[in-house]
Design a protein around this motif. Structure first.
Motif, PDB file in Angstrom:
ATOM      1  N   SER A  92       0.802  -1.221   0.000  1.00  0.00           N
ATOM      2  CA  SER A  92       0.000   0.000   0.000  1.00  0.00           C
ATOM      3  C   SER A  92       0.842   1.282   0.000  1.00  0.00           C
ATOM      4  O   SER A  92       2.015   1.276   0.349  1.00  0.00           O
ATOM      5  CB  SER A  92      -0.896  -0.035   1.235  1.00  0.00           C
ATOM      6  OG  SER A  92      -1.281   1.249   1.639  1.00  0.00           O
ATOM      7  N   ASN A 111      -7.888   9.430  -0.989  1.00  0.00           N
ATOM      8  CA  ASN A 111      -9.107   8.796  -0.476  1.00  0.00           C
ATOM      9  C   ASN A 111      -9.309   9.095   1.005  1.00  0.00           C
ATOM     10  O   ASN A 111      -8.596   9.910   1.577  1.00  0.00           O
ATOM     11  CB  ASN A 111      -9.055   7.293  -0.767  1.00  0.00           C
ATOM     12  CG  ASN A 111      -7.822   6.642  -0.146  1.00  0.00           C
ATOM     13  OD1 ASN A 111      -7.533   6.824   1.026  1.00  0.00           O
ATOM     14  ND2 ASN A 111      -7.074   5.890  -0.958  1.00  0.00           N
ATOM     15  N   HIS A 169     -12.576   3.831   1.036  1.00  0.00           N
ATOM     16  CA  HIS A 169     -11.986   2.717   1.784  1.00  0.00           C
ATOM     17  C   HIS A 169     -12.858   2.262   2.952  1.00  0.00           C
ATOM     18  O   HIS A 169     -13.204   1.097   3.032  1.00  0.00           O
ATOM     19  CB  HIS A 169     -10.584   3.089   2.276  1.00  0.00           C
ATOM     20  CG  HIS A 169      -9.536   2.892   1.231  1.00  0.00           C
ATOM     21  ND1 HIS A 169      -9.587   3.493  -0.001  1.00  0.00           N
ATOM     22  CD2 HIS A 169      -8.398   2.127   1.217  1.00  0.00           C
ATOM     23  CE1 HIS A 169      -8.525   3.104  -0.724  1.00  0.00           C
ATOM     24  NE2 HIS A 169      -7.801   2.284  -0.001  1.00  0.00           N
ATOM     25  N   ILE A 195     -15.241   2.718  -6.056  1.00  0.00           N
ATOM     26  CA  ILE A 195     -13.841   2.497  -5.723  1.00  0.00           C
ATOM     27  C   ILE A 195     -13.045   3.376  -6.697  1.00  0.00           C
ATOM     28  O   ILE A 195     -13.267   3.328  -7.906  1.00  0.00           O
ATOM     29  CB  ILE A 195     -13.479   1.009  -5.881  1.00  0.00           C
ATOM     30  CG1 ILE A 195     -14.320   0.173  -4.906  1.00  0.00           C
ATOM     31  CG2 ILE A 195     -11.996   0.787  -5.672  1.00  0.00           C
ATOM     32  CD1 ILE A 195     -14.207  -1.322  -5.103  1.00  0.00           C
ATOM     33  N   ASP A 244      -2.641   6.271  -3.301  1.00  0.00           N
ATOM     34  CA  ASP A 244      -3.150   4.901  -3.265  1.00  0.00           C
ATOM     35  C   ASP A 244      -2.291   4.125  -4.249  1.00  0.00           C
ATOM     36  O   ASP A 244      -2.109   4.559  -5.390  1.00  0.00           O
ATOM     37  CB  ASP A 244      -4.621   4.830  -3.668  1.00  0.00           C
ATOM     38  CG  ASP A 244      -5.170   3.433  -3.420  1.00  0.00           C
ATOM     39  OD1 ASP A 244      -5.763   3.201  -2.354  1.00  0.00           O
ATOM     40  OD2 ASP A 244      -4.966   2.555  -4.281  1.00  0.00           O
ATOM     41  N   SER A 301     -13.548  -5.167  -5.838  1.00  0.00           N
ATOM     42  CA  SER A 301     -12.280  -4.429  -5.703  1.00  0.00           C
ATOM     43  C   SER A 301     -11.901  -3.628  -6.947  1.00  0.00           C
ATOM     44  O   SER A 301     -12.509  -3.779  -8.005  1.00  0.00           O
ATOM     45  CB  SER A 301     -11.106  -5.351  -5.341  1.00  0.00           C
ATOM     46  OG  SER A 301     -10.543  -5.940  -6.498  1.00  0.00           O
ATOM     47  N   THR A 344     -17.362  -0.250  -2.136  1.00  0.00           N
ATOM     48  CA  THR A 344     -16.411   0.107  -1.082  1.00  0.00           C
ATOM     49  C   THR A 344     -15.149  -0.732  -1.253  1.00  0.00           C
ATOM     50  O   THR A 344     -15.212  -1.819  -1.813  1.00  0.00           O
ATOM     51  CB  THR A 344     -16.995  -0.119   0.342  1.00  0.00           C
ATOM     52  OG1 THR A 344     -16.011   0.252   1.305  1.00  0.00           O
ATOM     53  CG2 THR A 344     -17.383  -1.577   0.569  1.00  0.00           C
ATOM     54  N   CYS A 345     -14.014  -0.204  -0.778  1.00  0.00           N
ATOM     55  CA  CYS A 345     -12.794  -1.022  -0.769  1.00  0.00           C
ATOM     56  C   CYS A 345     -12.903  -2.040   0.361  1.00  0.00           C
ATOM     57  O   CYS A 345     -12.358  -3.137   0.275  1.00  0.00           O
ATOM     58  CB  CYS A 345     -11.566  -0.149  -0.537  1.00  0.00           C
ATOM     59  SG  CYS A 345     -11.418   1.189  -1.725  1.00  0.00           S
TER      60      CYS A 345
END
Lengths: 162, 419
Positions: free
Chosen positions: A64, B34, B65, B101, B122, B293, B353-354
């Motif tokens: 990440s 985000n 997220h 997303i 991200d 995703s 949503t993530c």
């Protein structure tokens, strides 16, 4: 010159290990530090002492973009990260927030508990426990300038005022 | 002199000719954050003494997220992002109800164009390389700097071109191609590099498939994952655009990947490079199947899964979660009867949503549980408890696995026409 103990981890230490995503509702380094590296070693935040070093193999910090990762390490008291190589976003983030990182091909020779003396500016790592000395890959001048300015924040602050 | 696409794009944004290995400051066309990385970036933006973003049309803020807000602290972060968007009059802020997303949403909204430089806090910002943009994940301090100045520092990457030769099995898709590539070059095989995807097998892919592949460039350590712009790109964008291409005699490395007869694949715990044919993992029983995703939450993915689930019920004891990647994907799936297929099969369908992909909410795993997910990372504890396990695959493997309860090659449950 920094002096502390080494905490050794393996290759491909990812950002979900450095700081699991469920703790990302905070941006406070101290709070993040309380969970730092816990998926790999639940005791790490309790046992690491201020000024210690995290040492790892290849591709440290992959995954990440969370800047919470270097912040968590700093919050846990880690003075510098020494690894064979770093993943690129972690590398950027560490430079930008001023967490010293050293890319060192011989990092694998270091073991947990080794007493180290480290000079990030000179790229020198002395392993006092093993009586060995390692050299880090020098950072390019462009990045050294950012670090010397104290990270990206002071640099941008100057530009914003201009 | 000959140049790579990455060198050309960065040169045009730096105002000077730059080469791989050099450090440059380049202007950015789009800056993204985000609800996780944004609040930290906003904090740093203020610390930098910045008052206004460089261009309110070029900053994109997407709460995705931990929204719909998973708890009070997540709600506070989403609120911070919302307030900043209002204060700065950000054009492209997407609230719950119109959001998605981020990496599904931005291409869909026409915000991504070939030749752009895009930075996002991200790591999967590299998704936009599917449309020929130099798009890369950065940190929150980077995004704060880019929001303030409209420019940022970059190291110009070397280029590694992956050429996919041969025709994969009809049961294999874009996800299988990218898993194969990561399996071959490893999770740091493209560290600091610009990946380029080419060859007949990827040229045949839809833009959605290319977005899936570019999305996971970061899983090989890459900075960007670029595709050439072709007729499909132009049709997708609805614009007569040209891409920026690598000169044939520019300096780059080529790796040929033979994908003839490539079967559906799975990346086993705990690295995306730990790739095996799905049929070799039949002994692995799962507790959850996750379809969604930024990697596989697009309409084509949901269609692929629904075509296998249609008329069947998911295996007893398996929780099947479907998360459309955006409101538009959700609506299109609803209109095509795909959502109905999922619900009738016994799957749960949620708002975009993530969420569970990163162990946030809406499908977090308990200790010892196993999930087959169409996501991008299978690190230790990625979707929840440290002792839980994530297996990565494409939507067809996910749907087949949902029907049997163990990791399943889709050819075991449906027949594919040859060729």
């Amino acid at each position: 010159m920094l002096r502390g103990r080494a905490w050794k981890f393996g290759d491909n230490v990812d950002t979900d290990i450095i700081i699991p995503a469920r703790y990302l509702t905070s941006t406070d380094p101290a709070e993040l530090g309380a969970y730092c590296m816990t998926p790999a070693d639940p005791e790490f935040p309790h046992r690491v002492r201020k000024g210690d070093f995290v040492v790892a193999g290849q591709n440290f910090g992959c995954g990440s973009s969370r800047e919470h990762a270097p912040l968590a390490l700093r919050g846990a008291g880690v003075a510098a990260v020494i690894a064979v190589s770093f993943a690129r976003i972690f590398f950027r983030n560490a430079i930008n927030i001023g967490l010293p990182i050293m890319e060192c091909p011989q990092a694998d020779a270091i073991r947990t508990g080794d007493e180290l003396e480290v000079d990030p500016a000179a790229g020198l790592i002395r392993n006092l426990t093993r009586g060995e000395e390692y050299r880090a890959t020098p950072l390019p001048p462009f990045l050294r300038e950012i670090i010397e300015a104290g990270g990206l924040v002071p640099y941008v602050r100057r530009e914003v005022r201009r | 002199m000959s140049m790579t696409a990455a060198e050309k794009i960065l040169s045009s944004h730096a105002g000077e000719e730059v080469r791989a290995g050099s450090f440059v400051e380049a202007s950015v066309d789009l800056v993204l954050a985000n609800d996780i990385t944004g609040p930290l970036a906003i904090e740093i933006f203020r610390e930098m003494g910045a008052e206004r973003v460089f261009d309110p049309d070029k900053v994109v803020l997407v709460p995705d997220h931990f929204v719909p807000n998973k708890d009070v602290r997540a709600a506070e972060q989403a609120k911070l992002l919302r307030q900043f968007a209002r204060e700065q009059a950000i054009t492209h802020y997407f609230e719950v109800g119109e959001m998605g997303i981020e990496h599904v949403l931005l291409p869909e909204r026409g915000l991504v164009m070939p030749g752009q430089v895009i930075v996002g806090a991200d790591s999967h910002t590299c998704t936009y390389g599917a449309l020929g943009a130099f798009a890369t994940g950065v940190g929150s301090t980077d995004v704060a700097a880019a929001m303030a100045l409209g420019r940022l520092w970059f190291r110009v990457p070397e280029t590694l071109r992956l050429e996919f030769r041969g025709t994969p099995s009809p049961a294999a898709g874009a996800k299988d191609l990218i898993l194969h590539a990561i399996g071959e070059i490893g999770v740091e095989g493209a560290r600091y590099m610009a990946l380029e995807f080419c060859g007949p097998a990827v040229e045949k892919l839809s833009v959605e498939g290319r977005l899936t592949m570019a999305n996971m460039a970061v899983e090989a350590g890459a900075k960007v994952g670029l595709f050439a712009v072709d007729a499909k790109t132009r049709e997708y964008l609805g614009k007569d655009v040209r891409g920026v291409e690598t000169d044939p005699d520019a300096s780059f490395t080529t790796k040929v990947l033979d994908v003839a007869g490539l079967p559906p694949l799975v990346a086993a715990p705990h690295l995306p490079s730990n790739v095996r044919p799905a049929e070799e993992l039949r002994h692995v029983r799962v507790d959850q199947v996750y379809i969604g995703s930024c990697t596989n939450g697009r309409l084509e993915d949901l269609e692929a899964a629904a075509s296998i689930l249609k008329g069947h019920r998911v295996a007893p004891g398996v929780r099947v979660l479907v998360v459309p990647g955006s409101q538009a994907v959700y609506l299109a799936a609803l209109r095509r009867g795909i959502i109905e297929v999922f619900l009738e099969a016994g799957a749960a369908v949620s708002t975009p949503t993530c969420g569970a992909c990163l162990g946030g909410h809406m499908g977090v795993l308990a200790g010892g549980e196993r999930c087959l997910a169409t996501t991008n990372r299978n690190f230790v504890g990625r979707m929840g408890h440290e002792s839980s396990e994530v297996y990565l695959a494409g939507p067809a493997v996910a749907a087949a696995t949902a029907l049997t309860g163990y990791i399943t090659d889709p050819r075991e449950v449906v027949s594919y026409a040859a060729g």
